[in-house]
Design a protein around this motif. Structure first.
Motif, PDB file in Angstrom:
ATOM      1  N   LEU B  15       0.830  -1.209   0.000  1.00 34.91           N
ATOM      2  CA  LEU B  15       0.000   0.000   0.000  1.00 34.91           C
ATOM      3  C   LEU B  15       0.862   1.257   0.000  1.00 34.91           C
ATOM      4  N   VAL B  16       1.936   1.219   0.763  1.00 32.47           N
ATOM      5  CA  VAL B  16       2.846   2.370   0.818  1.00 32.47           C
ATOM      6  C   VAL B  16       3.482   2.596  -0.558  1.00 32.47           C
ATOM      7  N   ALA B  21       3.626   5.502  -5.876  1.00 37.87           N
ATOM      8  CA  ALA B  21       3.647   5.365  -7.335  1.00 37.87           C
ATOM      9  C   ALA B  21       2.449   6.042  -7.982  1.00 37.87           C
ATOM     10  N   SER B  22       1.299   6.045  -7.290  1.00 37.27           N
ATOM     11  CA  SER B  22       0.071   6.563  -7.897  1.00 37.27           C
ATOM     12  C   SER B  22      -0.214   8.010  -7.517  1.00 37.27           C
ATOM     13  N   ILE B  28      -6.499   6.749   4.744  1.00 37.64           N
ATOM     14  CA  ILE B  28      -7.194   5.474   5.016  1.00 37.64           C
ATOM     15  C   ILE B  28      -6.399   4.275   4.481  1.00 37.64           C
ATOM     16  N   HIS B  29      -5.395   4.548   3.639  1.00 30.22           N
ATOM     17  CA  HIS B  29      -4.596   3.465   3.063  1.00 30.22           C
ATOM     18  C   HIS B  29      -3.268   3.246   3.800  1.00 30.22           C
ATOM     19  N   LEU B  49      -5.621   0.012  -6.512  1.00 32.02           N
ATOM     20  CA  LEU B  49      -4.631  -1.068  -6.462  1.00 32.02           C
ATOM     21  C   LEU B  49      -5.318  -2.399  -6.782  1.00 32.02           C
ATOM     22  N   THR B  50      -6.502  -2.606  -6.198  1.00 34.53           N
ATOM     23  CA  THR B  50      -7.259  -3.823  -6.532  1.00 34.53           C
ATOM     24  C   THR B  50      -7.515  -3.879  -8.036  1.00 34.53           C
TER      25      THR B  50
END
Lengths: 148, 133
Positions: B15-16, B21-22, B28-29, B49-50
């Motif tokens: 997630l990090v 990257a995004s 919340i992530h 990400l999903t």
């Protein structure tokens, strides 16, 4: 107060050009675990007919996410971002994004619905090159959860 | 035709990495305090990400990194990511639903986490040439 549906059709000025870097594509591909050589190796991408590495399918989010801020930060809409949840996402591709592309995002509000105390706003981002040739279109539906 | 199921692990470190990257740094992530304060079960994965993991499955099935013509999902349930070494897993499967007028193949996609669907109405349209080869 429900979001005013009269904002449907509102569009925003094009974003400044986003220069797609080869390392940015590699970083994004690595972050999602995508190992296809066309995302990492310029020669592999050239073998497929592209000038440089190509981006994975959800990479346009890097451009549309930034461009969507025009809507989220629009003082007329006064969206409370702490209540925003991502509802739907769609991409339609004319071609993959290629390292070296300079991309411009133009944002339009396509739909506003209020239902069950929640607001739903769909924005469309037309992603083009700096000459205006289409690359991809992204649609995001944001859910703004009602209070309480 | 059912396409082979794919499983993708998702950890807090992922997630990090995805946030950086995004450019999506929504707390919340990555911030447990913030996530629980806004009523979530804990830190959840970026929906995008999903979707990106599903995109990996789609390009693998299609046999080409540039095969996707259209790709859409609805985020129906969050993907909680525990703060441990193993995190969680997203399972992606699909079936071939039909062919468009242009000859592209339409895939109906299912994505689950711990047995529950995390996407609904997920589908991808891909160029058919290398599908399943």
């Amino acid at each position: 107060m429900p979001l005013d549906p009269s904002y449907v059709g509102r569009s925003y000025p094009p974003t400044p050009p986003y220069l797609v870097g080869r390392e940015k594509i590699r970083e994004f591909a690595k972050a999602i675990g995508a190992t296809d050589s066309a995302y990492h190796d310029p020669d592999a991408a050239r073998a497929l007919g592209y000038a440089d590495v190509i981006a994975p399918p959800t990479f346009p989010t890097v451009v549309s996410f930034a461009s969507n801020n025009a809507v989220v930060d629009d003082p007329d809409l006064a969206i409370d971002y702490s209540r925003v949840v991502h509802g739907d996402q769609r991409f339609q591709y004319t071609r993959p994004i290629v390292a070296g592309d300079e991309l411009v995002g133009t944002q339009t509000i396509e739909e506003i619905i209020s239902r069950g105390g929640h607001d739903f706003i769909t924005t469309r981002t037309d992603i083009t090159d700096t000459a205006g040739a289409p690359v991809a279109i992204a649609w995001s539906k944001l859910v703004i959860r009602g209070e309480g | 035709m059912d396409l082979p199921k794919k499983t993708y692990p998702v950890t807090r470190a992922d997630l990090v990495r995805y946030a950086g990257a995004s450019g999506d740094f929504n707390p919340i992530h990555w911030n447990e305090r913030f996530a629980t304060k806004v009523g979530l079960p804990g830190v959840i994965a970026h929906g995008m990400l999903t979707m990106a993991l599903v995109g990996r499955a789609v390009t693998d099935w299609a046999g080409a990194p540039d095969a996707v013509v259209d790709f859409s999902v609805r985020f129906s349930r969050p993907v909680p990511v525990p703060d441990d070494e193993t995190g969680t897993e997203v399972e992606v499967s699909a079936e071939v639903k039909g062919t468009t007028d242009e000859g592209h193949t339409v895939l109906a996609i299912t994505a689950t986490c711990r047995g529950e669907k995390v996407l609904s109405q997920a589908k991808a349209t891909v160029r058919t040439s290398r599908l399943g080869k």
